[in-house]
Design a protein around this motif. Structure first.
Motif, PDB file in Angstrom:
ATOM      1  N   ILE A 184      -6.290   6.360   8.341  1.00  0.00           N
ATOM      2  CA  ILE A 184      -5.585   5.444   7.441  1.00  0.00           C
ATOM      3  C   ILE A 184      -4.644   6.188   6.502  1.00  0.00           C
ATOM      4  CG2 ILE A 184      -7.487   5.424   5.753  1.00  0.00           C
ATOM      5  CD1 ILE A 184      -6.826   2.505   5.222  1.00  0.00           C
ATOM      6  N   VAL A 185      -5.081   7.319   5.968  1.00  0.00           N
ATOM      7  CA  VAL A 185      -4.222   8.082   5.061  1.00  0.00           C
ATOM      8  C   VAL A 185      -3.047   8.679   5.824  1.00  0.00           C
ATOM      9  CG1 VAL A 185      -4.084  10.101   3.559  1.00  0.00           C
ATOM     10  CG2 VAL A 185      -6.074   8.590   3.425  1.00  0.00           C
ATOM     11  N   GLU A 186      -3.348   9.288   6.954  1.00  0.00           N
ATOM     12  CA  GLU A 186      -2.316   9.979   7.726  1.00  0.00           C
ATOM     13  C   GLU A 186      -1.236   9.010   8.228  1.00  0.00           C
ATOM     14  OE1 GLU A 186      -5.878  12.370   7.395  1.00  0.00           O
ATOM     15  OE2 GLU A 186      -5.582  10.300   8.078  1.00  0.00           O
ATOM     16  N   SER A 187      -1.656   7.833   8.698  1.00  0.00           N
ATOM     17  CA  SER A 187      -0.673   6.883   9.226  1.00  0.00           C
ATOM     18  C   SER A 187       0.224   6.331   8.120  1.00  0.00           C
ATOM     19  CB  SER A 187      -1.379   5.743   9.972  1.00  0.00           C
ATOM     20  OG  SER A 187      -2.238   5.031   9.107  1.00  0.00           O
ATOM     21  N   ARG A 194       0.825  -1.203   0.000  1.00  0.00           N
ATOM     22  CA  ARG A 194       0.000   0.000   0.000  1.00  0.00           C
ATOM     23  C   ARG A 194       0.864   1.260   0.000  1.00  0.00           C
ATOM     24  NH1 ARG A 194      -5.127  -0.344  -1.488  1.00  0.00           N
ATOM     25  NH2 ARG A 194      -5.413  -2.062  -0.022  1.00  0.00           N
ATOM     26  N   GLU A 195       2.000   1.212   0.644  1.00  0.00           N
ATOM     27  CA  GLU A 195       2.914   2.353   0.627  1.00  0.00           C
ATOM     28  C   GLU A 195       3.440   2.586  -0.793  1.00  0.00           C
ATOM     29  OE1 GLU A 195       4.615   1.690   5.190  1.00  0.00           O
ATOM     30  OE2 GLU A 195       5.775   1.005   3.454  1.00  0.00           O
ATOM     31  N   PHE A 196       3.688   1.495  -1.520  1.00  0.00           N
ATOM     32  CA  PHE A 196       4.154   1.633  -2.901  1.00  0.00           C
ATOM     33  C   PHE A 196       3.074   2.303  -3.752  1.00  0.00           C
ATOM     34  CE2 PHE A 196       4.849   0.434  -7.252  1.00  0.00           C
ATOM     35  CZ  PHE A 196       6.232   0.532  -7.398  1.00  0.00           C
ATOM     36  N   ILE A 236      -1.241  19.412  -5.577  1.00  0.00           N
ATOM     37  CA  ILE A 236      -1.815  19.044  -4.286  1.00  0.00           C
ATOM     38  C   ILE A 236      -2.811  17.911  -4.494  1.00  0.00           C
ATOM     39  CG2 ILE A 236      -3.285  19.812  -2.378  1.00  0.00           C
ATOM     40  CD1 ILE A 236      -2.096  22.604  -2.746  1.00  0.00           C
ATOM     41  N   VAL A 237      -2.670  16.863  -3.695  1.00  0.00           N
ATOM     42  CA  VAL A 237      -3.635  15.764  -3.720  1.00  0.00           C
ATOM     43  C   VAL A 237      -4.395  15.774  -2.393  1.00  0.00           C
ATOM     44  CG1 VAL A 237      -2.328  14.352  -5.327  1.00  0.00           C
ATOM     45  CG2 VAL A 237      -1.920  14.086  -2.908  1.00  0.00           C
ATOM     46  N   THR A 238      -5.692  15.651  -2.467  1.00  0.00           N
ATOM     47  CA  THR A 238      -6.517  15.706  -1.269  1.00  0.00           C
ATOM     48  C   THR A 238      -6.660  14.324  -0.648  1.00  0.00           C
ATOM     49  OG1 THR A 238      -8.589  15.293  -2.448  1.00  0.00           O
ATOM     50  CG2 THR A 238      -7.834  17.586  -2.318  1.00  0.00           C
ATOM     51  N   ARG A 239      -7.167  14.293   0.571  1.00  0.00           N
ATOM     52  CA  ARG A 239      -7.418  13.019   1.252  1.00  0.00           C
ATOM     53  C   ARG A 239      -8.417  12.184   0.453  1.00  0.00           C
ATOM     54  NH1 ARG A 239     -10.419  10.627   5.449  1.00  0.00           N
ATOM     55  NH2 ARG A 239      -9.122   9.526   6.968  1.00  0.00           N
ATOM     56  N   THR A 240      -9.436  12.834  -0.087  1.00  0.00           N
ATOM     57  CA  THR A 240     -10.446  12.111  -0.880  1.00  0.00           C
ATOM     58  C   THR A 240      -9.821  11.483  -2.112  1.00  0.00           C
ATOM     59  OG1 THR A 240     -12.230  13.568  -0.123  1.00  0.00           O
ATOM     60  CG2 THR A 240     -12.611  12.346  -2.162  1.00  0.00           C
ATOM     61  N   MET A 241      -8.941  12.210  -2.793  1.00  0.00           N
ATOM     62  CA  MET A 241      -8.257  11.663  -3.969  1.00  0.00           C
ATOM     63  C   MET A 241      -7.450  10.428  -3.597  1.00  0.00           C
ATOM     64  SD  MET A 241      -6.950  15.220  -5.747  1.00  0.00           S
ATOM     65  CE  MET A 241      -5.885  14.399  -6.955  1.00  0.00           C
ATOM     66  N   LEU A 242      -6.782  10.474  -2.452  1.00  0.00           N
ATOM     67  CA  LEU A 242      -5.965   9.339  -2.021  1.00  0.00           C
ATOM     68  C   LEU A 242      -6.829   8.143  -1.643  1.00  0.00           C
ATOM     69  CD1 LEU A 242      -3.330  11.293   0.079  1.00  0.00           C
ATOM     70  CD2 LEU A 242      -2.927  10.113  -2.082  1.00  0.00           C
ATOM     71  N   LEU A 243      -7.938   8.394  -0.955  1.00  0.00           N
ATOM     72  CA  LEU A 243      -8.829   7.296  -0.576  1.00  0.00           C
ATOM     73  C   LEU A 243      -9.372   6.587  -1.815  1.00  0.00           C
ATOM     74  CD1 LEU A 243     -10.791   8.909   2.395  1.00  0.00           C
ATOM     75  CD2 LEU A 243      -9.263   6.933   2.531  1.00  0.00           C
ATOM     76  N   GLU A 244      -9.721   7.348  -2.842  1.00  0.00           N
ATOM     77  CA  GLU A 244     -10.272   6.755  -4.062  1.00  0.00           C
ATOM     78  C   GLU A 244      -9.177   6.138  -4.925  1.00  0.00           C
ATOM     79  OE1 GLU A 244     -12.697   9.486  -6.213  1.00  0.00           O
ATOM     80  OE2 GLU A 244     -14.289   9.495  -4.700  1.00  0.00           O
ATOM     81  N   GLY A 245      -8.035   6.814  -5.038  1.00  0.00           N
ATOM     82  CA  GLY A 245      -7.006   6.357  -5.952  1.00  0.00           C
ATOM     83  C   GLY A 245      -6.116   5.263  -5.414  1.00  0.00           C
ATOM     84  N   VAL A 246      -5.936   5.203  -4.091  1.00  0.00           N
ATOM     85  CA  VAL A 246      -5.020   4.226  -3.500  1.00  0.00           C
ATOM     86  C   VAL A 246      -5.768   3.096  -2.805  1.00  0.00           C
ATOM     87  CG1 VAL A 246      -3.127   3.901  -1.843  1.00  0.00           C
ATOM     88  CG2 VAL A 246      -3.243   6.000  -3.223  1.00  0.00           C
ATOM     89  N   TRP A 247      -6.861   3.461  -2.115  1.00  0.00           N
ATOM     90  CA  TRP A 247      -7.620   2.442  -1.383  1.00  0.00           C
ATOM     91  C   TRP A 247      -8.905   2.021  -2.095  1.00  0.00           C
ATOM     92  CZ3 TRP A 247      -4.435   5.811   1.153  1.00  0.00           C
ATOM     93  CH2 TRP A 247      -3.594   5.283   2.130  1.00  0.00           C
TER      94      TRP A 247
END
Length: 228
Positions: A190-193, A154-156, A169-180
């Motif tokens: 989850i994003v912050e950790s 997941r870090e990769f 700038i990437v938002t938390r929402t973008m990361l939740l959708e794009g990574v998780w």
């Protein structure tokens, strides 16, 4: 035409398999997303037919992994979901076309033929770089300053997403959708950790300049070191 069909519904799969083979096409079939991903990465196909909702690994996540690996085979999504938002997510994930169930076989065949006729896309880079940071998408490895960085899967994915959006700038929402692949906020850190662990690994315990920056109230920014 060589087609890979990734469909878990037996009746739908049989309908497509018989039709394509009757028209002289070669077809491989996988019944879940994990097997489909392995077949798509192992063999060369002219087109992929991917059901949107699959066991083990859903169609959206499957296509994202293929595109991240540099595989550009045209993808036709099959779905029972009729909403515009669902179609948009499939196309943004790397799909090329959409067909809503139930469908006529003649339309499916016409869409596959159209996809197969498209000229190949330009090569997608398999190595992403920023400053002295380098990520190899094929080997799934990361290095900084010539030293290997050991990352969890997941870090990769998180680092890959940041590199693809470098200097933005990437938002938390973008990361939740794009990574998780979450389309909701799980109300956890989850994003912050994950970002904290990734930042520590990328800076190698503070020995190297920070590349990942927090933009207060907005999100995160991956940016190369600036000259003082």
């Amino acid at each position: 035409m060589k087609v890979l069909l990734i469909e878990d519904d037996a009746e739908t799969a049989d309908y497509i398999l018989r039709g394509l083979r009757e028209h002289g096409h070669s077809v491989d079939h996988a019944q879940d997303g994990q097997d489909g991903l392995l077949l798509a990465m192992r063999d060369i196909h002219d087109t992929l037919v991917v059901d949107r909702m699959l066991p083990e690994l859903d169609g959206i996540a499957l296509v994202r992994r293929l595109r991240a690996s540099g595989i550009r085979t045209p993808v036709l999504f099959l779905t029972a979901l009729r909403g515009v938002g669902d179609r948009v997510r499939g196309l943004e994930a790397g799909g090329d076309d959409y067909l809503v169930k139930p469908f006529a076989f003649a339309e499916l065949l016409a869409r596959l033929n159209a996809l197969a006729r498209r000229p190949p896309l330009a090569e997608t880079p398999l190595i992403l770089r920023l400053a002295d940071l380098e990520v190899d998408l094929l080997k799934r490895s990361a290095m900084r300053g010539g030293e290997r960085i050991d990352l969890q899967p997941r870090e990769f994915l998180l680092l890959e997403f940041l590199l693809r959006h470098a200097d933005r700038i990437v938002t938390r929402t973008m990361l939740l959708e794009g990574v998780w692949d979450f389309h909701f906020d799980p109300k956890t850190n989850i994003v912050e950790s994950h970002m904290s662990r990734l930042r520590s690994k990328i800076s190698r315990g503070g020995r190297d300049p920070e590349l990942i920056h927090t933009v207060r109230g907005a999100g995160y920014l991956l940016r190369g070191p600036t000259e003082s």
